[in-house]
Design an enzyme around this catalytic site. Structure first.
Site, PDB file in Angstrom:
ATOM      1  N   ASP A   1      14.474  25.769 -39.332  1.00  0.00           N
ATOM      2  CA  ASP A   1      14.312  26.980 -38.534  1.00  0.00           C
ATOM      3  C   ASP A   1      15.507  27.920 -38.698  1.00  0.00           C
ATOM      4  O   ASP A   1      16.668  27.513 -38.569  1.00  0.00           O
ATOM      5  CB  ASP A   1      14.164  26.583 -37.060  1.00  0.00           C
ATOM      6  CG  ASP A   1      13.914  27.776 -36.178  1.00  0.00           C
ATOM      7  OD1 ASP A   1      12.758  28.212 -36.102  1.00  0.00           O
ATOM      8  OD2 ASP A   1      14.878  28.288 -35.573  1.00  0.00           O
TER       9      ASP A   1
ATOM     10  N   TYR B   1       7.094  21.760 -35.463  1.00  0.00           N
ATOM     11  CA  TYR B   1       6.827  22.539 -34.247  1.00  0.00           C
ATOM     12  C   TYR B   1       5.621  21.979 -33.504  1.00  0.00           C
ATOM     13  O   TYR B   1       5.631  21.844 -32.276  1.00  0.00           O
ATOM     14  CB  TYR B   1       6.593  24.012 -34.608  1.00  0.00           C
ATOM     15  CG  TYR B   1       6.345  24.893 -33.406  1.00  0.00           C
ATOM     16  CD1 TYR B   1       7.404  25.431 -32.691  1.00  0.00           C
ATOM     17  CD2 TYR B   1       5.049  25.181 -32.981  1.00  0.00           C
ATOM     18  CE1 TYR B   1       7.184  26.242 -31.583  1.00  0.00           C
ATOM     19  CE2 TYR B   1       4.819  25.972 -31.873  1.00  0.00           C
ATOM     20  CZ  TYR B   1       5.892  26.508 -31.177  1.00  0.00           C
ATOM     21  OH  TYR B   1       5.663  27.298 -30.074  1.00  0.00           O
TER      22      TYR B   1
ATOM     23  N   ARG C   1       0.848  -1.198   0.000  1.00  0.00           N
ATOM     24  CA  ARG C   1       0.000   0.000   0.000  1.00  0.00           C
ATOM     25  C   ARG C   1       0.885   1.250   0.000  1.00  0.00           C
ATOM     26  O   ARG C   1       2.026   1.213   0.489  1.00  0.00           O
ATOM     27  CB  ARG C   1      -0.947   0.006   1.190  1.00  0.00           C
ATOM     28  CG  ARG C   1      -0.302  -0.028   2.557  1.00  0.00           C
ATOM     29  CD  ARG C   1      -1.361  -0.205   3.650  1.00  0.00           C
ATOM     30  NE  ARG C   1      -0.786  -0.074   4.985  1.00  0.00           N
ATOM     31  CZ  ARG C   1      -0.201  -1.068   5.652  1.00  0.00           C
ATOM     32  NH1 ARG C   1      -0.107  -2.270   5.088  1.00  0.00           N
ATOM     33  NH2 ARG C   1       0.285  -0.855   6.864  1.00  0.00           N
TER      34      ARG C   1
ATOM     35  N   TRP D   1       8.289  23.004 -41.221  1.00  0.00           N
ATOM     36  CA  TRP D   1       8.556  23.733 -39.983  1.00  0.00           C
ATOM     37  C   TRP D   1       7.346  23.691 -39.055  1.00  0.00           C
ATOM     38  O   TRP D   1       7.462  23.385 -37.865  1.00  0.00           O
ATOM     39  CB  TRP D   1       8.916  25.192 -40.292  1.00  0.00           C
ATOM     40  CG  TRP D   1       9.214  25.995 -39.049  1.00  0.00           C
ATOM     41  CD1 TRP D   1      10.430  26.138 -38.452  1.00  0.00           C
ATOM     42  CD2 TRP D   1       8.272  26.727 -38.258  1.00  0.00           C
ATOM     43  NE1 TRP D   1      10.305  26.922 -37.318  1.00  0.00           N
ATOM     44  CE2 TRP D   1       8.984  27.295 -37.174  1.00  0.00           C
ATOM     45  CE3 TRP D   1       6.902  26.950 -38.336  1.00  0.00           C
ATOM     46  CZ2 TRP D   1       8.385  28.079 -36.197  1.00  0.00           C
ATOM     47  CZ3 TRP D   1       6.284  27.724 -37.357  1.00  0.00           C
ATOM     48  CH2 TRP D   1       7.022  28.284 -36.302  1.00  0.00           C
TER      49      TRP D   1
END
Length: 484
Positions: free
Chosen positions: A436, A420, A63, A416
């Site tokens: 980028d 992203y 537990r 791109w």
């Protein structure tokens, strides 16, 4: 990280926070399982058994510790999972979309048979899907009993138990005390009936200010607000609305989350979304060891995820070939026009982010009137329709390559934008935006082939490498070109 028995025990006796959530220790003499950072006196080595997850501990009759609270341990990043199938299944369970009786439905959604799903679950996690679901539900209930003043009947419903009787019976069976007894033992502090306050743990270090800087630059007025210390936003999930606030704990390696009481029915989904947004499941030591000198300037830098995948995706489409500020302004106009109003205790939060259904039914001229280019307006509408029709699944754990292909197939979305969206929504740590301009500038490389060769050494953490490259440029000058 090589988690041998000796490594685990050494982490336990030193309370090494880097291992929090990577394993749990079950103590045979007490029948209790703990996080490796538990502050109790470490048990003898001969009494310890180490497990990869909480569900395995509970399967074997242990537990959870009431002091270290295993339900607060950070999870693991997708790249750590042995199987994308299991990762996706676990994500769906943590999203609260699965009840104990719907394993067949989950298997169908994942494109496999329920038998195969059970086999893979047991092979990789050591428990069946049902056992995993039960543990998740019980740990959620335990957290609500401890952190909120929510009535026990409501806790049973929020935790997705079919009845209060079933909830009580399983709680007593697993934890050897009933929910009322647990609540009485935690009433030493005051809890509000208007808000819930809980914490989300992470493995240090964590560059909180860089995370806030990133989100502040992209915050949508009315929907989000970011100051020097905290992130705030409005929430809309399945017609449930409210607000939340997130700040850094001064004493623990954790974020402090405050939720409006109205969000109780979506408690689990919201915490799961926040873990992704703030990238709480990453392992900085492992990542920065791979990145080397690139990561030395900003230890603990994370990859911001997505609280709302649709919102981040639309923001990415608006950000094509414009500055971060311009994209934020455009999204702000979009939210003001198509987002519904909400009342909160904060003047800065008064709008619900636009929903896919709102944008799918509009026409390009309405978007163009906000200053959005006509071609981009059409892309937004097409994307919204695909999202509603479930042609796009942007949940973490889905197949990366096929999702990129589906995104690029949409008119107006190039590599791109697709990369992203994958970086932030899919939480895929090896996403790399090779086109980028900021990254090319940081490395001084313009050739795609040369760029990919140079960054091969950063696999499988190239998304983190990209964040460090962008951050390095902020020292020199603000970046207003096509990135982020």
């Amino acid at each position: 990280m090589n988690l041998t028995q000796d490594t685990c025990y050494q982490a336990l006796i030193t309370r090494d926070q880097r291992f929090d959530g990577l394993f749990f220790v079950a103590v045979r003499s007490t029948h209790i399982y703990c996080r490796p950072v538990c502050t109790v006196r470490p048990p003898q080595r001969k009494n310890c058994t180490f497990y990869e997850n909480a569900a395995s501990c509970e399967r074997d009759g242990y537990r959870p510790c009431l002091r270290c609270r295993p339900e607060l341990a950070p999870g693991n990043a997708i790249i750590d999972a042995k199987s994308r199938l299991v990762t996706h299944a676990v994500n769906r369970i943590e999203d609260g979309a699965l009840s104990i009786d719907s394993i067949e439905q989950l298997a169908t959604e994942l494109g496999v048979t329920s038998r195969h799903l059970r086999r893979v679950f047991e092979s990789e996690l050591g428990v069946t899907p049902v056992q995993f679901v039960q543990t998740q539900r019980l740990l959620l209930a335990k957290r609500l009993l401890t952190d909120t003043a929510m009535p026990i009947t409501q806790i049973a419903m929020v935790s997705r138990f079919s009845s209060v009787r079933r909830f009580n019976a399983l709680f007593v069976e697993r934890y050897r005390l009933n929910p009322s007894q647990l609540r009485k033992s935690t009433l030493s502090r005051t809890v509000s009936s208007d808000t819930f306050i809980c914490q989300l743990s992470f493995r240090p270090p964590y560059d909180w200010q860089s995370m806030l800087d990133f989100l502040r630059a992209r915050a949508c007025p009315g929907v989000e607000f970011v100051d020097e210390n905290k992130y705030m936003r409005t929430v809309f999930i399945d017609k449930i609305t409210g607000w939340l606030s997130v700040s850094l704990s001064e004493k623990q390696s954790a974020l402090i989350v405050t939720l409006s009481a109205s969000l109780a029915p979506k408690f689990l989904q919201i915490l799961t979304r926040l873990k992704r947004l703030f990238d709480l499941q990453s392992n900085p030591e492992l990542i920065e060891g791979q990145l080397g000198n690139l990561a030395k300037e900003y230890p603990g830098l994370r990859v911001p995820g997505a609280f709302d995948q649709f919102e981040v995706s639309i923001r990415a489409i608006l950000g094509q070939q414009v500055s971060v500020k311009t994209a934020s302004n455009l999204f702000g106009r979009l939210a003001k026009q198509f987002g519904s109003k909400i009342t909160t205790p904060f003047l800065e939060l008064n709008l619900i982010t636009p929903q896919a259904s709102d944008l799918a039914t509009t026409i390009p001229d309405e978007l163009s009137a906000l200053g959005i280019m006509p071609a981009r307006a059409k892309t937004i509408i097409t994307f919204a329709k695909s999202y509603i029709d479930h042609k796009l699944n942007l949940q973490p754990g889905v197949d990366y390559e096929s999702t990129i292909s589906k995104l690029i197939a949409l008119p107006g979305i190039g590599e791109w934008t697709a990369e992203y969206i994958a970086m932030r929504c899919l939480a895929w740590p090896d996403t790399f935006l090779h086109g980028d301009l900021g990254i090319k500038k940081a490395l001084g490389i313009t050739s795609k082939k040369a760029l990919l060769q140079e960054t091969e050494k950063y696999r499988p953490w190239r998304a983190y490498a990209a964040m460090h490259m962008w951050k390095s440029l902020e020292i020199k000058e603000p970046i207003v070109s096509k990135h982020r």
